[in-house]
Design a protein around this motif. Structure first.
Motif, PDB file in Angstrom:
ATOM      1  N   LEU A  92       0.831  -1.199   0.000  1.00  0.00           N
ATOM      2  CA  LEU A  92       0.000   0.000   0.000  1.00  0.00           C
ATOM      3  C   LEU A  92       0.869   1.252   0.000  1.00  0.00           C
ATOM      4  CD1 LEU A  92      -2.800  -1.053   2.528  1.00  0.00           C
ATOM      5  CD2 LEU A  92      -3.122  -0.525   0.099  1.00  0.00           C
ATOM      6  N   ALA A  93       1.978   1.190   0.730  1.00  0.00           N
ATOM      7  CA  ALA A  93       2.908   2.322   0.731  1.00  0.00           C
ATOM      8  C   ALA A  93       3.490   2.532  -0.655  1.00  0.00           C
ATOM      9  CB  ALA A  93       4.008   2.087   1.755  1.00  0.00           C
ATOM     10  N   ARG A  94       3.853   1.465  -1.342  1.00  0.00           N
ATOM     11  CA  ARG A  94       4.399   1.580  -2.699  1.00  0.00           C
ATOM     12  C   ARG A  94       3.387   2.208  -3.658  1.00  0.00           C
ATOM     13  NH1 ARG A  94       9.211  -1.435  -3.872  1.00  0.00           N
ATOM     14  NH2 ARG A  94      10.312  -1.517  -1.878  1.00  0.00           N
ATOM     15  N   LEU A  95       2.099   1.942  -3.371  1.00  0.00           N
ATOM     16  CA  LEU A  95       1.044   2.494  -4.236  1.00  0.00           C
ATOM     17  C   LEU A  95       0.641   3.906  -3.831  1.00  0.00           C
ATOM     18  CD1 LEU A  95      -1.148  -0.729  -4.501  1.00  0.00           C
ATOM     19  CD2 LEU A  95       0.090   0.374  -6.383  1.00  0.00           C
ATOM     20  N   GLY A  96       1.257   4.426  -2.773  1.00  0.00           N
ATOM     21  CA  GLY A  96       0.948   5.769  -2.326  1.00  0.00           C
ATOM     22  C   GLY A  96      -0.344   5.873  -1.545  1.00  0.00           C
ATOM     23  N   ARG A  97      -0.877   4.757  -1.096  1.00  0.00           N
ATOM     24  CA  ARG A  97      -2.151   4.742  -0.357  1.00  0.00           C
ATOM     25  C   ARG A  97      -1.830   4.732   1.139  1.00  0.00           C
ATOM     26  NH1 ARG A  97      -5.147   0.175  -3.997  1.00  0.00           N
ATOM     27  NH2 ARG A  97      -6.596   0.112  -2.213  1.00  0.00           N
ATOM     28  N   MET A  98      -1.257   5.847   1.610  1.00  0.00           N
ATOM     29  CA  MET A  98      -0.721   5.924   2.965  1.00  0.00           C
ATOM     30  C   MET A  98      -1.801   5.855   4.044  1.00  0.00           C
ATOM     31  SD  MET A  98       2.398   5.749   3.638  1.00  0.00           S
ATOM     32  CE  MET A  98       4.031   5.829   2.899  1.00  0.00           C
ATOM     33  N   CYS A  99      -2.965   6.380   3.763  1.00  0.00           N
ATOM     34  CA  CYS A  99      -4.036   6.333   4.755  1.00  0.00           C
ATOM     35  C   CYS A  99      -4.398   4.876   5.059  1.00  0.00           C
ATOM     36  CB  CYS A  99      -5.255   7.093   4.254  1.00  0.00           C
ATOM     37  SG  CYS A  99      -6.611   7.161   5.458  1.00  0.00           S
ATOM     38  N   GLU A 100      -4.547   4.068   4.018  1.00  0.00           N
ATOM     39  CA  GLU A 100      -4.850   2.640   4.198  1.00  0.00           C
ATOM     40  C   GLU A 100      -3.664   1.916   4.839  1.00  0.00           C
ATOM     41  OE1 GLU A 100      -6.930   0.748   0.719  1.00  0.00           O
ATOM     42  OE2 GLU A 100      -6.455   2.715  -0.150  1.00  0.00           O
ATOM     43  N   ALA A 101      -2.452   2.314   4.449  1.00  0.00           N
ATOM     44  CA  ALA A 101      -1.261   1.692   5.015  1.00  0.00           C
ATOM     45  C   ALA A 101      -1.179   1.929   6.515  1.00  0.00           C
ATOM     46  CB  ALA A 101      -0.009   2.205   4.317  1.00  0.00           C
ATOM     47  N   ARG A 102      -1.490   3.168   6.950  1.00  0.00           N
ATOM     48  CA  ARG A 102      -1.446   3.477   8.382  1.00  0.00           C
ATOM     49  C   ARG A 102      -2.518   2.706   9.147  1.00  0.00           C
ATOM     50  NH1 ARG A 102      -0.467   8.780   6.282  1.00  0.00           N
ATOM     51  NH2 ARG A 102      -2.689   9.297   6.513  1.00  0.00           N
ATOM     52  N   ALA A 103      -3.696   2.542   8.532  1.00  0.00           N
ATOM     53  CA  ALA A 103      -4.758   1.766   9.181  1.00  0.00           C
ATOM     54  C   ALA A 103      -4.341   0.303   9.330  1.00  0.00           C
ATOM     55  CB  ALA A 103      -6.049   1.865   8.380  1.00  0.00           C
ATOM     56  N   VAL A 132      10.655  -4.792   2.306  1.00  0.00           N
ATOM     57  CA  VAL A 132       9.474  -4.796   3.178  1.00  0.00           C
ATOM     58  C   VAL A 132       9.705  -3.923   4.412  1.00  0.00           C
ATOM     59  CG1 VAL A 132       8.000  -6.232   4.637  1.00  0.00           C
ATOM     60  CG2 VAL A 132       8.677  -7.046   2.372  1.00  0.00           C
ATOM     61  N   LEU A 133      10.870  -4.072   5.042  1.00  0.00           N
ATOM     62  CA  LEU A 133      11.109  -3.306   6.260  1.00  0.00           C
ATOM     63  C   LEU A 133      11.339  -1.823   5.960  1.00  0.00           C
ATOM     64  CD1 LEU A 133      13.221  -5.777   8.434  1.00  0.00           C
ATOM     65  CD2 LEU A 133      10.747  -5.543   8.156  1.00  0.00           C
ATOM     66  N   GLY A 134      11.822  -1.527   4.760  1.00  0.00           N
ATOM     67  CA  GLY A 134      11.927  -0.121   4.365  1.00  0.00           C
ATOM     68  C   GLY A 134      10.551   0.513   4.239  1.00  0.00           C
ATOM     69  N   ASP A 135       9.617  -0.221   3.635  1.00  0.00           N
ATOM     70  CA  ASP A 135       8.252   0.293   3.526  1.00  0.00           C
ATOM     71  C   ASP A 135       7.590   0.375   4.896  1.00  0.00           C
ATOM     72  OD1 ASP A 135       8.324   0.636   0.772  1.00  0.00           O
ATOM     73  OD2 ASP A 135       7.705  -1.427   0.381  1.00  0.00           O
ATOM     74  N   LEU A 136       7.863  -0.580   5.766  1.00  0.00           N
ATOM     75  CA  LEU A 136       7.330  -0.537   7.128  1.00  0.00           C
ATOM     76  C   LEU A 136       7.803   0.733   7.844  1.00  0.00           C
ATOM     77  CD1 LEU A 136       5.932  -1.765   9.633  1.00  0.00           C
ATOM     78  CD2 LEU A 136       8.046  -3.048  10.057  1.00  0.00           C
ATOM     79  N   SER A 137       9.095   1.020   7.715  1.00  0.00           N
ATOM     80  CA  SER A 137       9.636   2.228   8.351  1.00  0.00           C
ATOM     81  C   SER A 137       8.974   3.483   7.808  1.00  0.00           C
ATOM     82  CB  SER A 137      11.149   2.294   8.140  1.00  0.00           C
ATOM     83  OG  SER A 137      11.798   1.195   8.770  1.00  0.00           O
ATOM     84  N   ALA A 138       8.712   3.502   6.508  1.00  0.00           N
ATOM     85  CA  ALA A 138       8.070   4.673   5.901  1.00  0.00           C
ATOM     86  C   ALA A 138       6.651   4.863   6.430  1.00  0.00           C
ATOM     87  CB  ALA A 138       8.048   4.520   4.380  1.00  0.00           C
ATOM     88  N   VAL A 139       5.929   3.763   6.608  1.00  0.00           N
ATOM     89  CA  VAL A 139       4.558   3.866   7.115  1.00  0.00           C
ATOM     90  C   VAL A 139       4.570   4.285   8.579  1.00  0.00           C
ATOM     91  CG1 VAL A 139       2.425   2.587   7.552  1.00  0.00           C
ATOM     92  CG2 VAL A 139       3.702   2.184   5.448  1.00  0.00           C
ATOM     93  N   ILE A 140       5.519   3.759   9.357  1.00  0.00           N
ATOM     94  CA  ILE A 140       5.627   4.162  10.765  1.00  0.00           C
ATOM     95  C   ILE A 140       5.931   5.655  10.869  1.00  0.00           C
ATOM     96  CG2 ILE A 140       7.035   3.918  12.848  1.00  0.00           C
ATOM     97  CD1 ILE A 140       7.323   0.948  12.158  1.00  0.00           C
ATOM     98  N   ALA A 141       6.862   6.120  10.028  1.00  0.00           N
ATOM     99  CA  ALA A 141       7.200   7.549  10.029  1.00  0.00           C
ATOM    100  C   ALA A 141       5.984   8.398   9.655  1.00  0.00           C
ATOM    101  CB  ALA A 141       8.355   7.810   9.068  1.00  0.00           C
TER     102      ALA A 141
END
Length: 552
Positions: free
Chosen positions: A482-493, A526-535
């Motif tokens: 979801l982060a790769r797709l730019g759907r950050m709101c869904e990623a945070r949820a 995967v962990l890079g995207d996880l860090s981006a969503v956490i940030a």
């Protein structure tokens, strides 16, 4: 240790019989109590040759001298009920009995097991089974008879039906917990010997039959699977193919393999049909094979609510059926999962991975030609960090049984987490093509392939098809894509759901990936995207807190 004399053993059997008949846990009709007493006494008196359906019907059930077991199935029906009642008794009130009375399928003759004698014999022989100190309480898996196929106009393809049936039998017997018989080895229900004088097993669970028609340059093959106990048609399939004499052997083998793959794997027709009755039955009625079915219900979604029941039943199964390789393999996989997912084992103090390893090796020892034994061994090796041994074990299982789609999908998944796409993708595709009912958890391999190759919409569709709500990796990879797709709101949820299920997981994620031998490139992505969503989530919180202050 000297064996007790026969008279002493007979007295112990009679004492055991009286305990059974007096126990409230032995839930049968008065007629079945007479049935059990009759077969025990006749066996003890050495009159086994008189224990036939006819004698039981006339001496016990009060049928007339005109009784015909081919027309009236009463003895066969009551024998099944009596066997189930005995199994229930020995799982409940009779669990500590010093003698076990059973009526194995194949005849109505009683057999007697003395557990302490069997243990003494095994100890005296260094742990190997000795003599006839014990008998199985019940056959482990389902049984199937492959009947001759009717031929209509098959002269253009001589031997096609006979060769097709032979290939069905060969393919089915690769699944070592499936008991496979030909029609010439299956007796009538009265326990009589066959025309050739060979002893014949009885009470098969399924009959596979069909017909073959060769006409107008085509071969029409119809196959039907029948529940032998109820007469219900469980499954049917037709194959309509062009007939080329030079290719009919390849056609025959391909169709036979397709039928085997549909029926015999753990999530195939036979096992799915047998599993339907499990959930609604009292737990103490479960047999060893049904404990295996509980495992496969758990394995489909890794549902934590099913884990402990499956573990407990499989522990009972391997204790009561010490030679049942399938139960050992399934229990090994459960303990591997206990280690990899950190599942609770209650008061148990042993190392689950060590227990898993011993069980897997025992499964291979018991059934060295079983693909599922090597599935368990390969999984233990993987999560013990021995990647080479894991691939070797899984490849061995694949060679032993190319029809086992479970070994194909497991092998494909292992290649996927190592980024071996050329090996992973064909194996995963072939497995799901052959058996679409495979557990959806294995679709993680497809997700990783598309995610790492930049096909993020496809990757998202794959992860949304995975049904495993208790597994942390599903929301983890979903938020990543979801982060790769730019759907950050869904990623945070999705991150919120992950943290609610597994608090603190992000801090241990890297060590977890490393312990699972996941390729560094997948780990970094995967962990890079996880860090981006956490940030992003932390920034959202900070902005949410500072906005009111700014407005003031």
């Amino acid at each position: 240790m000297a064996s007790p004399d026969p008279d002493t053993l007979s007295d112990r059997v009679r004492d055991g019989l009286e305990r059974i008949l007096a126990s409230p846990d032995f839930e049968v009709t008065e007629r079945n109590r007479r049935f059990l007493r009759y077969v025990v006494e006749e066996t003890l008196e050495g009159r086994e040759n008189r224990i036939k359906a006819y004698s039981i019907a006339t001496c016990v059930f009060g049928r007339s001298a005109e009784f015909d077991p081919q027309i009236d199935p009463i003895v066969r029906i009551e024998a099944r009920r009596l066997r189930r009642a005995l199994e229930h008794y020995y799982l409940t009130g009779g669990v500590d009995d010093t003698v076990r009375i059973t009526i194995p399928k194949g005849s109505y003759i009683a057999t007697f097991e003395f557990p302490e004698i069997a243990r003494s014999e095994r100890a005296a022989s260094g742990g190997e089974a000795a003599g006839t100190g014990g008998v199985r309480l019940c056959p482990p898996g389902p049984s199937i008879m492959v009947a001759p196929f009717d031929e209509e106009g098959a002269s253009a393809a001589p031997g096609f039906a006979r060769g097709f049936r032979r290939h069905l039998i060969v393919g089915l017997t690769r699944f070592t917990d499936l008991l496979v018989y030909g029609a010439e080895t299956v007796q009538h229900a009265d326990g009589e010997r066959g025309a050739e004088g060979a002893d014949r097993p009885v009470d098969v669970d399924f009959i596979l039959e069909g017909s073959i028609t060769v006409a107008d340059g085509r071969i029409l093959l119809e196959t039907v699977l029948v529940d032998a106990h109820t007469g219900r048609f469980v499954w049917a399939e037709s194959f309509d193919e062009e007939h080329h004499p030079a290719q009919w052997i390849a056609l025959r083998d391909r169709v036979a393999a397709s039928v085997v793959r549909t029926l015999a794997p753990p999530f195939g027709v036979i096992y799915s049909h047998r599993a339907k009755d499990i959930d609604g039955r009292p737990p103490d009625c479960l047999r060893a094979f049904e404990a295996v079915q509980l495992f496969y219900q758990y394995w489909r979604t890794f549902d934590n609510a099913r884990f402990e029941e499956a573990r407990r039943r499989l522990e009972e199964a391997v204790a009561r059926e010490p030679d049942y390789a399938e139960a050992h393999a399934c229990l090994s996989l459960l303990y591997t999962n206990a280690s990899r997912f950190g599942l609770s084992l209650g008061k148990a103090t042993f190392d689950p991975m060590e227990r898993a390893r011993r069980l897997a090796h025992r499964a291979v020892e018991l059934a060295p030609r079983s693909s599922r034994s090597y599935h368990a061994l390969g999984t233990v090796c993987w999560f013990s960090g021995d990647i080479e041994a894991s691939f070797e074990a899984l490849e061995t299982g694949r060679v032993l049984n190319p029809h086992d789609t479970g070994i194909l999908v497991e092998l494909g998944s292992r290649h996927a987490v190592r980024c071996n796409w050329a090996q992973a993708v064909p194996l995963l595709q072939e497995s799901y093509l052959r058996n679409p009912t495979q557990p959806s958890t294995y679709r993680m391999g497809f997700f990783l392939y598309h995610y790492m190759e930049g096909r993020h919409e496809t990757a998202l569709r794959e992860v949304c098809r995975i049904e495993a709500p208790d597994i942390v990796y599903v929301p983890l990879v979903k938020l990543a894509v979801l982060a790769r797709l730019g759907r950050m709101c869904e990623a945070r949820a999705t991150l919120g759901r992950l943290l609610a299920m597994h608090p603190g997981y992000p801090e241990r994620a890297e060590a977890d990936f490393r312990a699972r031998s996941i390729h560094p490139e997948i780990t970094a992505a995967v962990l890079g995207d996880l860090s981006a969503v956490i940030a992003s989530a932390e920034k959202k919180v900070v902005n949410g807190l500072s906005a009111p202050a700014a407005s003031r």
